[in-house]
Design an enzyme around this catalytic site. Sequence first.
Site, PDB file in Angstrom:
ATOM      1  N   ASP A   1       6.215  13.503 -19.723  1.00 56.93           N
ATOM      2  CA  ASP A   1       6.809  13.417 -19.933  1.00 56.93           C
ATOM      3  C   ASP A   1       6.918  13.417 -21.683  1.00 56.93           C
ATOM      4  O   ASP A   1       5.785  14.235 -22.453  1.00 56.93           O
ATOM      5  CB  ASP A   1       6.858  11.781 -19.972  1.00 56.93           C
ATOM      6  CG  ASP A   1       8.617  12.284 -19.135  1.00 56.93           C
ATOM      7  OD1 ASP A   1       9.983  11.153 -18.882  1.00 56.93           O
ATOM      8  OD2 ASP A   1       9.622  12.735 -18.328  1.00 56.93           O
TER       9      ASP A   1
ATOM     10  N   HIS B   1       8.156   3.070 -13.268  1.00 57.37           N
ATOM     11  CA  HIS B   1       7.151   4.126 -14.612  1.00 57.37           C
ATOM     12  C   HIS B   1       7.597   4.740 -15.154  1.00 57.37           C
ATOM     13  O   HIS B   1       8.071   5.698 -15.098  1.00 57.37           O
ATOM     14  CB  HIS B   1       7.069   5.025 -13.114  1.00 57.37           C
ATOM     15  CG  HIS B   1       5.885   6.495 -13.640  1.00 57.37           C
ATOM     16  ND1 HIS B   1       5.240   6.659 -13.100  1.00 57.37           N
ATOM     17  CD2 HIS B   1       6.166   7.348 -14.000  1.00 57.37           C
ATOM     18  CE1 HIS B   1       4.314   7.635 -13.081  1.00 57.37           C
ATOM     19  NE2 HIS B   1       5.090   9.007 -14.073  1.00 57.37           N
TER      20      HIS B   1
ATOM     21  N   ASP C   1       6.634  -0.894  -5.481  1.00 60.17           N
ATOM     22  CA  ASP C   1       6.720  -1.467  -6.875  1.00 60.17           C
ATOM     23  C   ASP C   1       5.241  -0.852  -7.246  1.00 60.17           C
ATOM     24  O   ASP C   1       4.659  -2.116  -7.663  1.00 60.17           O
ATOM     25  CB  ASP C   1       7.096  -3.172  -7.278  1.00 60.17           C
ATOM     26  CG  ASP C   1       7.852  -2.893  -8.807  1.00 60.17           C
ATOM     27  OD1 ASP C   1       7.732  -1.968  -9.306  1.00 60.17           O
ATOM     28  OD2 ASP C   1       7.659  -4.488  -8.539  1.00 60.17           O
TER      29      ASP C   1
ATOM     30  N   GLU D   1      10.076   5.466 -10.783  1.00 60.92           N
ATOM     31  CA  GLU D   1      10.081   6.364 -12.051  1.00 60.92           C
ATOM     32  C   GLU D   1      11.269   5.708 -12.453  1.00 60.92           C
ATOM     33  O   GLU D   1      12.373   5.540 -11.793  1.00 60.92           O
ATOM     34  CB  GLU D   1      10.601   7.820 -12.002  1.00 60.92           C
ATOM     35  CG  GLU D   1      10.946   8.893 -12.145  1.00 60.92           C
ATOM     36  CD  GLU D   1      10.316   9.734 -13.520  1.00 60.92           C
ATOM     37  OE1 GLU D   1       8.430   9.807 -13.255  1.00 60.92           O
ATOM     38  OE2 GLU D   1       9.562   8.639 -14.845  1.00 60.92           O
TER      39      GLU D   1
END
Length: 598
Positions: free
Chosen positions: A106, A453, A493, A502
């Site tokens: 990311d 996430h 979780d 995510e």
Amino acid sequence: MAILALAAILLQFTTLVFAQVSLPNPSYLPPNASWGAVPSSGGSPNPQWTVLLGNSLYFYEAQRSGRLPSTKRVSWRNDSALNDGRDSDLDLSGGYYDAGTVYPPDYLKCTFPLSFTLMSACWGALDYGKGYDMTSQTPYLDDMLRWGLDWLIKAHPSNDTLYVQVADPDYDNAYWGGDQNIPSNRPSYQVNDTNPGTDVAAAASAAFAACSILYSNSTSYNATNSSIPFSRASLQNGTYSATLLSHARSLWTFANEHNDTLYQDSVPAAEDTYPSSDYKDDLAFAALWMAWATNDVVLYNQTQRMWSEYELGGASGGLDGVFNWDGKTPGIPVLATQIGSVMEEQWQGDYDLSAWQKLAESYLDGVVDGDGRARTTDGGLLYYDGDSDEASLNPALNAAMLMTRYAPMASSPQKKWSYQSYANSQLDYVLGDNPMKVPYIVGMNPNSPQNPHSALASGGDDISHLDTVPAQEAYVLYGAVVGGPDAHDKFWDIRSDWPETEVALDYTAPLLTLAAAHAMNDTSDPFYTTLQAGAYAKPKYHPCDAVFDCTPSLSRTGKIVMGVCLGVTGLVIAGLTAYWLYLNLGNRFPTYDGVNRA
Ligand SMILES: *[C@@H]1O[C@H](CO)[C@@H](O)[C@H](O)[C@H]1NC(C)=O
Ligand SMILES: *[C@@H]1O[C@H](CO)[C@@H](O)[C@H](O)[C@H]1NC(C)=O
Ligand SMILES: *[C@@H]1O[C@H](CO)[C@@H](O)[C@H](O)[C@H]1NC(C)=O
Ligand SMILES: *[C@@H]1O[C@H](CO)[C@@H](O)[C@H](O)[C@H]1NC(C)=O
Ligand SMILES: *[C@@H]1O[C@H](CO)[C@@H](O)[C@H](O)[C@H]1NC(C)=O
Ligand SMILES: *[C@@H]1O[C@H](CO)[C@@H](O)[C@H](O)[C@H]1NC(C)=O
Ligand SMILES: *[C@@H]1O[C@H](CO)[C@@H](O)[C@H](O)[C@H]1NC(C)=O
Ligand SMILES: *[C@@H]1O[C@H](CO)[C@@H](O)[C@H](O)[C@H]1NC(C)=O
Ligand SMILES: *[C@@H]1O[C@H](CO)[C@@H](O)[C@H](O)[C@H]1NC(C)=O
Ligand SMILES: *[C@@H]1O[C@H](CO)[C@@H](O)[C@H](O)[C@H]1NC(C)=O
Ligand SMILES: *[C@@H]1O[C@H](CO)[C@@H](O)[C@H](O)[C@H]1NC(C)=O
């Protein structure tokens, strides 16, 4: 004097920042999760749906990239990635970070899913805009849309240039950490005349067109048929609408000049992020939005031809798939029916609306009846093997969104009821009516996921210890829809388990529309107010997905017992197979001359 000058400068600055619907004072801030375990006294708008809608918009604010305004509500976010675009001598700062992040890696900014998200948000604000108005969320909707659209405008600096990605998904140097140490090597990638991308240009054009209708101050969009969902949020601005429409037109032309290319063929860096599987659905979907935005009945009509020529409903499975950032096909008949109905009087109905209606219903019936690829899990979640194995809630929420919108236009009361109740069952599942008793939206209820996430929210910077550093996430990422449970309705979780935890721009997008629809018309609470703290219990073992391997952690005795069983079963199977081969082989198989000797 100096103070006056300063005041004047500040005033100017404020006008700049507020060149849009002004933000409420005091601001809307999410209440803590325990609030979602207290049933409200109902009413319209229902306070619980109001918070759900408000939090969903708030999530996008947390995902912002670039220089943040003084009016920011997410106190723990900082300015970031201010140099984006420098490598192209362009300012590409701003916009939204796509997801949460180690995988997909990311702090990326990706035009293809961003365009889908903006289109989806504007579509919902056309239909259920009153939901935003009634809950006083319209200024935040305006803010959210402009933060994305203004970036998309910068990403489209000339007719034939569209930036499609900023930053490279470098798996070897994946970064996990806050917004102040984001690696600075962030190349920007474009499509252009020599290296085009039909899909991404069409998708961006669809987003611009849809949002230009929302912002338009023209009365020609006022719906006259009250049975069609159409009530625009009150943020009309003719100037902004015109700007959006000019980008829509330009990208539409660009997409048609190069009408058969996949953008990842031009930009290999997109192969690892959001590669498009086809461009045809994007073109046909954009054609509808362009037809509506430019009031062009001929183009609307032509979409029918594109549908047949491209065989979008054909054997290739176009009408048996999911509606998402990559697959627009299921949205086409739904949007076509809606546009055809809304514009019926103006366009004199010189087109075949019932053909679109049939297609829409054959798709939606297929989902409800579990024909084709669609099925439901034991717990009741719409599930597509493959597509739903990662982020299982997304196909279900998108289907619920299409159905909610389509239901009032259905050809019979039975179908209307069937679509609306199926849509509600999917939304209820997401809101906690599921075997785990988890509302899969962060910060809504004590049973909401605690470990999304998200590198931004986690507060950690140790990529090899995502789950334990820190033990508890530093910040609550209110309004984020997480990936979702597995095919057996189980949810662990776990922060590192991106298929389940995510967060992403497109995951929360359908919730905006559904929450607005319910804020507008539902006086009873969302499901989760019935769930008290402690309802969720983490399942045994661990997930079986792209992150965790599938061997259950068995005890030593368990392993021995299992080994013995496997051994015995293996012997039995081998014996039976040999016997079957002895009986059948040679009889059944055609020989080299093609004659079956049986
Ligand atoms: C309309 O949008 C334009 C462009 O963003 C902006 O400059 C202007 O201030 C807006 N007008 C109003 C009345 O909000
Ligand atoms: C949540 O907010 C309520 C008031 O709305 C407050 O009483 C409670 O202490 C808060 N809980 C936490 C954990 O902050
Ligand atoms: C923003 O900066 C503050 C102060 O340095 C820091 O505590 C916080 O963690 C930063 N936020 C993120 C998301 O990294
Ligand atoms: C056109 O796009 C390709 C692919 O992104 C890029 O390699 C090329 O440099 C671009 N052309 C120009 C003139 O910028
Ligand atoms: C039509 O829409 C315009 C712009 O949104 C609005 O100003 C006007 O009041 C609407 N007219 C009717 C009759 O709803
Ligand atoms: C719509 O906005 C444009 C630009 O701001 C303006 O020129 C026009 O008069 C407006 N039209 C209506 C019907 O309000
Ligand atoms: C860009 O496209 C618009 C409309 O699509 C057109 O009016 C304009 O002339 C084009 N600009 C250039 C520089 O080609
Ligand atoms: C795609 O472009 C080609 C060449 O310009 C044209 O012949 C064809 O009709 C176009 N296809 C569609 C579906 O617009
Ligand atoms: C739409 O297409 C149909 C059939 O191709 C044709 O009869 C009709 O005239 C068209 N309408 C418009 C407005 O182009
Ligand atoms: C309104 O739309 C519905 C659904 O498409 C349709 O059945 C109905 O005939 C329309 N009513 C009018 C007055 O056009
Ligand atoms: C939904 O709410 C709106 C606004 O309150 C109202 O006009 C409309 O009739 C309602 N629709 C349904 C189906 O209840």
